[in-house]
Design a protein around this motif. Structure first.
Motif, PDB file in Angstrom:
ATOM      1  N   ILE A  36      66.605 -30.929 116.677  1.00  0.00           N
ATOM      2  CA  ILE A  36      67.188 -30.547 115.386  1.00  0.00           C
ATOM      3  C   ILE A  36      67.180 -29.028 115.236  1.00  0.00           C
ATOM      4  O   ILE A  36      66.136 -28.384 115.338  1.00  0.00           O
ATOM      5  CB  ILE A  36      66.415 -31.169 114.187  1.00  0.00           C
ATOM      6  N   ASP A  37      68.368 -28.487 114.981  1.00  0.00           N
ATOM      7  CA  ASP A  37      68.562 -27.052 114.766  1.00  0.00           C
ATOM      8  C   ASP A  37      68.497 -26.826 113.249  1.00  0.00           C
ATOM      9  O   ASP A  37      69.476 -27.054 112.547  1.00  0.00           O
ATOM     10  CB  ASP A  37      69.950 -26.708 115.340  1.00  0.00           C
ATOM     11  N   SER A  38      67.328 -26.424 112.758  1.00  0.00           N
ATOM     12  CA  SER A  38      67.196 -26.302 111.295  1.00  0.00           C
ATOM     13  C   SER A  38      68.045 -25.168 110.749  1.00  0.00           C
ATOM     14  O   SER A  38      68.480 -25.199 109.599  1.00  0.00           O
ATOM     15  CB  SER A  38      65.731 -26.137 110.886  1.00  0.00           C
ATOM     16  N   GLY A  39      68.317 -24.133 111.578  1.00  0.00           N
ATOM     17  CA  GLY A  39      69.179 -23.031 111.141  1.00  0.00           C
ATOM     18  C   GLY A  39      70.579 -23.537 110.806  1.00  0.00           C
ATOM     19  O   GLY A  39      71.226 -23.043 109.875  1.00  0.00           O
ATOM     20  N   ALA A  40      71.038 -24.548 111.547  1.00  0.00           N
ATOM     21  CA  ALA A  40      72.372 -25.113 111.288  1.00  0.00           C
ATOM     22  C   ALA A  40      72.435 -25.698 109.878  1.00  0.00           C
ATOM     23  O   ALA A  40      73.478 -25.679 109.226  1.00  0.00           O
ATOM     24  CB  ALA A  40      72.699 -26.185 112.319  1.00  0.00           C
ATOM     25  N   MET A  41      71.296 -26.192 109.390  1.00  0.00           N
ATOM     26  CA  MET A  41      71.269 -26.798 108.056  1.00  0.00           C
ATOM     27  C   MET A  41      71.424 -25.702 106.992  1.00  0.00           C
ATOM     28  O   MET A  41      72.152 -25.865 106.012  1.00  0.00           O
ATOM     29  CB  MET A  41      69.965 -27.581 107.876  1.00  0.00           C
ATOM     30  N   TYR A  42      70.732 -24.557 107.202  1.00  0.00           N
ATOM     31  CA  TYR A  42      70.893 -23.436 106.263  1.00  0.00           C
ATOM     32  C   TYR A  42      72.317 -22.892 106.327  1.00  0.00           C
ATOM     33  O   TYR A  42      72.906 -22.490 105.314  1.00  0.00           O
ATOM     34  CB  TYR A  42      69.858 -22.333 106.556  1.00  0.00           C
ATOM     35  N   ARG A  43      72.886 -22.897 107.536  1.00  0.00           N
ATOM     36  CA  ARG A  43      74.265 -22.428 107.695  1.00  0.00           C
ATOM     37  C   ARG A  43      75.243 -23.370 106.983  1.00  0.00           C
ATOM     38  O   ARG A  43      76.214 -22.924 106.372  1.00  0.00           O
ATOM     39  CB  ARG A  43      74.615 -22.328 109.181  1.00  0.00           C
ATOM     40  N   ALA A  44      74.991 -24.668 107.070  1.00  0.00           N
ATOM     41  CA  ALA A  44      75.898 -25.636 106.427  1.00  0.00           C
ATOM     42  C   ALA A  44      75.871 -25.469 104.900  1.00  0.00           C
ATOM     43  O   ALA A  44      76.910 -25.503 104.244  1.00  0.00           O
ATOM     44  CB  ALA A  44      75.511 -27.058 106.827  1.00  0.00           C
ATOM     45  N   VAL A  45      74.681 -25.250 104.341  1.00  0.00           N
ATOM     46  CA  VAL A  45      74.590 -25.032 102.888  1.00  0.00           C
ATOM     47  C   VAL A  45      75.358 -23.758 102.511  1.00  0.00           C
ATOM     48  O   VAL A  45      76.078 -23.706 101.501  1.00  0.00           O
ATOM     49  CB  VAL A  45      73.110 -24.940 102.439  1.00  0.00           C
ATOM     50  N   THR A  46      75.238 -22.725 103.363  1.00  0.00           N
ATOM     51  CA  THR A  46      75.930 -21.462 103.098  1.00  0.00           C
ATOM     52  C   THR A  46      77.444 -21.653 103.149  1.00  0.00           C
ATOM     53  O   THR A  46      78.180 -21.141 102.293  1.00  0.00           O
ATOM     54  CB  THR A  46      75.499 -20.407 104.151  1.00  0.00           C
ATOM     55  N   LEU A  47      77.906 -22.422 104.132  1.00  0.00           N
ATOM     56  CA  LEU A  47      79.345 -22.673 104.242  1.00  0.00           C
ATOM     57  C   LEU A  47      79.839 -23.410 102.991  1.00  0.00           C
ATOM     58  O   LEU A  47      80.882 -23.072 102.427  1.00  0.00           O
ATOM     59  CB  LEU A  47      79.638 -23.499 105.504  1.00  0.00           C
ATOM     60  N   TYR A  48      79.066 -24.391 102.553  1.00  0.00           N
ATOM     61  CA  TYR A  48      79.441 -25.136 101.345  1.00  0.00           C
ATOM     62  C   TYR A  48      79.573 -24.163 100.164  1.00  0.00           C
ATOM     63  O   TYR A  48      80.536 -24.208  99.401  1.00  0.00           O
ATOM     64  CB  TYR A  48      78.384 -26.206 101.044  1.00  0.00           C
ATOM     65  N   ALA A  49      78.592 -23.262 100.046  1.00  0.00           N
ATOM     66  CA  ALA A  49      78.596 -22.311  98.929  1.00  0.00           C
ATOM     67  C   ALA A  49      79.804 -21.365  99.013  1.00  0.00           C
ATOM     68  O   ALA A  49      80.454 -21.073  98.006  1.00  0.00           O
ATOM     69  CB  ALA A  49      77.292 -21.521  98.915  1.00  0.00           C
ATOM     70  N   LEU A  50      80.130 -20.922 100.214  1.00  0.00           N
ATOM     71  CA  LEU A  50      81.286 -20.027 100.391  1.00  0.00           C
ATOM     72  C   LEU A  50      82.582 -20.749 100.039  1.00  0.00           C
ATOM     73  O   LEU A  50      83.461 -20.201  99.379  1.00  0.00           O
ATOM     74  CB  LEU A  50      81.357 -19.528 101.844  1.00  0.00           C
ATOM     75  N   ASN A  51      82.694 -21.992 100.489  1.00  0.00           N
ATOM     76  CA  ASN A  51      83.942 -22.735 100.285  1.00  0.00           C
ATOM     77  C   ASN A  51      84.114 -23.239  98.864  1.00  0.00           C
ATOM     78  O   ASN A  51      85.192 -23.675  98.489  1.00  0.00           O
ATOM     79  CB  ASN A  51      84.020 -23.935 101.245  1.00  0.00           C
ATOM     80  N   ASN A  52      83.040 -23.200  98.078  1.00  0.00           N
ATOM     81  CA  ASN A  52      83.130 -23.731  96.719  1.00  0.00           C
ATOM     82  C   ASN A  52      82.944 -22.647  95.655  1.00  0.00           C
ATOM     83  O   ASN A  52      82.566 -22.941  94.515  1.00  0.00           O
ATOM     84  CB  ASN A  52      82.128 -24.879  96.529  1.00  0.00           C
ATOM     85  N   GLY A  53      83.173 -21.414  96.045  1.00  0.00           N
ATOM     86  CA  GLY A  53      83.130 -20.317  95.080  1.00  0.00           C
ATOM     87  C   GLY A  53      81.740 -20.024  94.533  1.00  0.00           C
ATOM     88  O   GLY A  53      81.602 -19.367  93.498  1.00  0.00           O
ATOM     89  N   ILE A  54      80.694 -20.474  95.243  1.00  0.00           N
ATOM     90  CA  ILE A  54      79.327 -20.248  94.760  1.00  0.00           C
ATOM     91  C   ILE A  54      78.820 -18.879  95.250  1.00  0.00           C
ATOM     92  O   ILE A  54      77.912 -18.289  94.685  1.00  0.00           O
ATOM     93  CB  ILE A  54      78.412 -21.421  95.199  1.00  0.00           C
ATOM     94  N   ILE A  55      79.446 -18.390  96.318  1.00  0.00           N
ATOM     95  CA  ILE A  55      79.164 -17.021  96.797  1.00  0.00           C
ATOM     96  C   ILE A  55      80.491 -16.266  96.675  1.00  0.00           C
ATOM     97  O   ILE A  55      81.519 -16.741  97.166  1.00  0.00           O
ATOM     98  CB  ILE A  55      78.710 -17.011  98.267  1.00  0.00           C
ATOM     99  N   ASP A  56      80.463 -15.107  96.011  1.00  0.00           N
ATOM    100  CA  ASP A  56      81.726 -14.374  95.861  1.00  0.00           C
ATOM    101  C   ASP A  56      81.964 -13.448  97.055  1.00  0.00           C
ATOM    102  O   ASP A  56      81.145 -13.383  97.977  1.00  0.00           O
ATOM    103  CB  ASP A  56      81.772 -13.628  94.514  1.00  0.00           C
ATOM    104  N   SER A  57      83.064 -12.713  97.026  1.00  0.00           N
ATOM    105  CA  SER A  57      83.437 -11.895  98.188  1.00  0.00           C
ATOM    106  C   SER A  57      82.481 -10.716  98.396  1.00  0.00           C
ATOM    107  O   SER A  57      82.451 -10.111  99.461  1.00  0.00           O
ATOM    108  CB  SER A  57      84.875 -11.410  98.049  1.00  0.00           C
TER     109      SER A  57
END
Ligand code: DC
Length: 231
Positions: free
Chosen positions: A34-55
């Motif tokens: 299990i690559d735990s970093g991938a899990m943090y990356r997936a949450v980050t991608l979700y946040a980027l794609n859903n306007g939770i992190i701005d530009s």
């Protein structure tokens, strides 16, 4: 081999080669990786794609925290022995490795509620043991009882060079200086955050692989595994 199964925690700096060695060991000994970093990356991608992190990289914290229950992360085994990360059922393996995610992941990984949610998921993945997990806090926070803990290090320049080659080989247009700056910046955030900072567990075995080949590293790790199994 005996039926005894253990937990193997491999922590260390970004691009230190932890994932490569963790994956190879798991394949060799028939454990789950299990690559735990991938899990943090997936949450980050979700946040980027859903306007939770701005530009500008600002995180809308209340929105991130309330989104957590709607984020499902799974790993899908591939025919070539690797595995792909799924975010709510969608294969995001390529996207989570891009610089857009790398640039935003450390602040997301510093959020307490994100860490609590992912730590819970990681513990349940390891409940039957027989697992190799890599990350930053696996030996300190996720599995402090792990039978084998490794802490991997290599110089920032060496790690940036590896990450640069990996990305260039995949066809990404990247600049070495930019990759190095990202590595140094992430090291700093990961080491200084309040929640589960990147820290070597007191009972971890150190590995500096700056001067090692992949084969040497794999052999060294396998030897540590057999020692831990027989302890
Ligand atoms: O290993 P990586 O570069 O894919 O990790 C991505 C980010 O996630 C990195 O900035 C640190 C963070 N991380 C963490 O805080 N805790 C973990 N167990 C794994 C990764």
């Amino acid at each position: 081999m005996s039926d005894k199964k253990i937990i193997i925690a491999i922590d260390g700096y970004s691009s230190s080669g932890k994932s490569t060695m963790a994956r190879a060991l798991a394949a060799k000994i028939g454990y789950r990786y299990i690559d735990s970093g991938a899990m943090y990356r997936a949450v980050t991608l979700y946040a980027l794609n859903n306007g939770i992190i701005d530009s500008q990289g600002n995180i809308d914290l209340p929105a991130l925290v309330s989104a957590l229950p709607s984020i499902r992360i799974d790993f899908k085994p591939m025919p070539d022995g690797t595995q792909h990360t799924l975010l709510n059922g969608e294969d995001v393996e390529t996207e989570i490795r891009q610089l857009r995610v790398s640039d935003n992941v450390s602040p997301v990984a510093a959020v307490k509620e994100v860490r609590t949610a992912l730590t819970d998921m990681q513990r349940s993945l390891g409940s039957d043991k027989g697992i190799v997990m890599d990350g930053r806090d696996i030996g300190t926070t996720v599995f402090p009882q792990a039978e084998l803990k490794i802490f991997v290090n290599a110089s920032a320049e060496m790690r940036a060079r590896r990450r640069f080659l990996e990305m260039s080989n995949k066809g990404d247009i990247v600049n070495y200086e930019e990759v190095l700056a990202n590595v140094v910046r992430r090291d700093h955030i990961d080491e200084t955050r309040a929640e589960s900072p990147l820290r070597r567990a007191d009972d971890a075995i150190d590995l500096d692989n700056s001067q090692m080949t992949i084969d040497e590293q794999d052999g060294w790790l396998e030897e540590q595994f057999h020692r831990a199994l027989n302890r």
